[in-house]
Design a protein around this motif. Sequence first.
Motif, short mmCIF file in Angstrom:
data_model
loop_
_atom_site.label_atom_id
_atom_site.label_comp_id
_atom_site.label_asym_id
_atom_site.label_seq_id
_atom_site.Cartn_x
_atom_site.Cartn_y
_atom_site.Cartn_z
N PRO A 177 0.80 -1.23 0.00
CA PRO A 177 0.00 0.00 0.00
C PRO A 177 0.83 1.28 0.00
O PRO A 177 0.51 2.24 -0.72
N ASP A 178 1.90 1.34 0.82
CA ASP A 178 2.68 2.58 0.88
C ASP A 178 3.36 2.90 -0.44
O ASP A 178 3.58 4.07 -0.77
N VAL A 179 3.73 1.88 -1.20
CA VAL A 179 4.34 2.12 -2.51
C VAL A 179 3.35 2.82 -3.43
O VAL A 179 3.70 3.73 -4.19
N ARG A 180 2.10 2.41 -3.35
CA ARG A 180 1.08 3.01 -4.21
C ARG A 180 0.61 4.37 -3.70
O ARG A 180 0.22 5.23 -4.50
N ASN A 181 0.63 4.60 -2.38
CA ASN A 181 -0.10 5.74 -1.81
C ASN A 181 0.75 6.84 -1.19
O ASN A 181 0.24 7.93 -0.95
N LEU A 182 2.02 6.57 -0.87
CA LEU A 182 2.83 7.58 -0.20
C LEU A 182 2.96 8.81 -1.10
O LEU A 182 3.30 8.70 -2.28
N THR A 183 2.69 10.00 -0.52
CA THR A 183 2.63 11.22 -1.33
C THR A 183 3.78 12.17 -1.03
O THR A 183 4.39 12.13 0.04
N ARG A 184 4.02 13.03 -1.97
CA ARG A 184 5.02 14.07 -1.81
C ARG A 184 4.49 15.15 -0.87
O ARG A 184 3.33 15.53 -0.94
N ARG A 185 5.35 15.65 0.01
CA ARG A 185 4.97 16.74 0.90
C ARG A 185 5.92 17.91 0.70
O ARG A 185 7.04 17.74 0.24
#
Length: 439
Positions: free
Chosen positions: A405-413
């Motif tokens: 999941p984190d590979v698909r969903n982690l976002t830029r901040r």
Amino acid sequence: MTTTDPAGPGRRPDPPAGRSSRNYPLLTAAAVATQLGSQGALIASAFAVLETGGGAGDVGLVAAARTVPLVLFLLVGGALADRLPRHRVMVAANALNCVSQAAFAALVLTGEPRLWQMMLLSGLGGTGQAFFSPANEGMLMSSVSGEQAGRAFALYRMATHGAGIGGAALGGALIAVTGPGWVLAIDAGAFLVAGTLRAFLDVSHIPARASGGSVIADLRDGWREFTGRSWLWTIVVQFAVVNGVVVATQAVYGPVVAEEELGGPGPWGLALAAFGAGTVVGALVMVRWRPRRPLLAGTLAVFPLALPAVGLAIPLSASGLMAVMFATGLSVEVFGVSWMTMLHQEIPEEKLSRVSSYDMFGSFAMIPVATALAGPAEDAFGRTSALWGCAALVVLLTAAVLLVPDVRNLTRRTERFTGDPAGAPAGSADAEGAVGRAG
């Protein structure tokens, strides 16, 4: 241990403009110098082995001899780079690489080098790289800041890969005219220039580390940081295999196919130059494109890494292989910039070199195994079947990583998170409300 952060918890203070602007061009210029030499030297070392009558297995052994100490000493190199001034570690490593490549060149130019001698010198080069790489990664990431970090990484990589274009093309041409010895000598000179430039890096903006503590304790701390992030360790596990088969394809099978099917080192040098051209175009893309989900974009870009193995298995013509390598280089750069951006965003500054060493250790762990087994695999299954197997492994492992999941969903901040690895979850309101990085 870091000093108190005046910017508040969870943020690293921006490097002072003068120091950042001084370090960034020095790091870039030094990397350009080493790329100009090393891309030609990669081809030269393979053809030095072939000129002595060696085959694919011998080429693989020399490549593996470089990677074994690289893997063995990476973790220690990362811990030392977070304890000592990073630029001193980098200069010492460059000095070792300079001496080992100069000795390799002298052996090739003055007589017929023996396999064990080439393996020993390659091993010394790998040892230098093990101490250099984590220090360089931490130094680069500490020299840029804020929303422009991704752009800075893209420009850095564009410059170094651009140098790789000239280095690979010139190296292939020089080997065809003068033989591999002079290309190795040029690489030694490039390390001398790079080490001199890196001696002038400024580390005064990096927070002082508290004295005391053991290297083992530092490694444990880095391990906790590494394993606490599912996106980090799963992609590293993926690349443990992907890097192995990709390096085996390009360092072992590529020169052999070029020698037997394409007419020698010149076309293979042009194919590697096309790869470098692709990385430059990919970096240009990443200067402009800032994907909101960098890991997803980067992982999707890994699929084309299967193309060189396919192209050599067919085999394609020299022009077809150049096109495949160009596409692969572009894809590598999309992943590389996305990966560096996420490491810069998520990993605390004082742990950057240690986490980078675990990243590199896992990513390089299978390379000596894969390169050493490339020759026996060719004997057992045939070169074509071995190459198709390499391509299949890249595709299957990349598809598996997309299930995380984190590979698909982690976002830029816009701000850098340095708290609990399990902190703001990917896809949370905090992450989604924010603006949404190579081996």
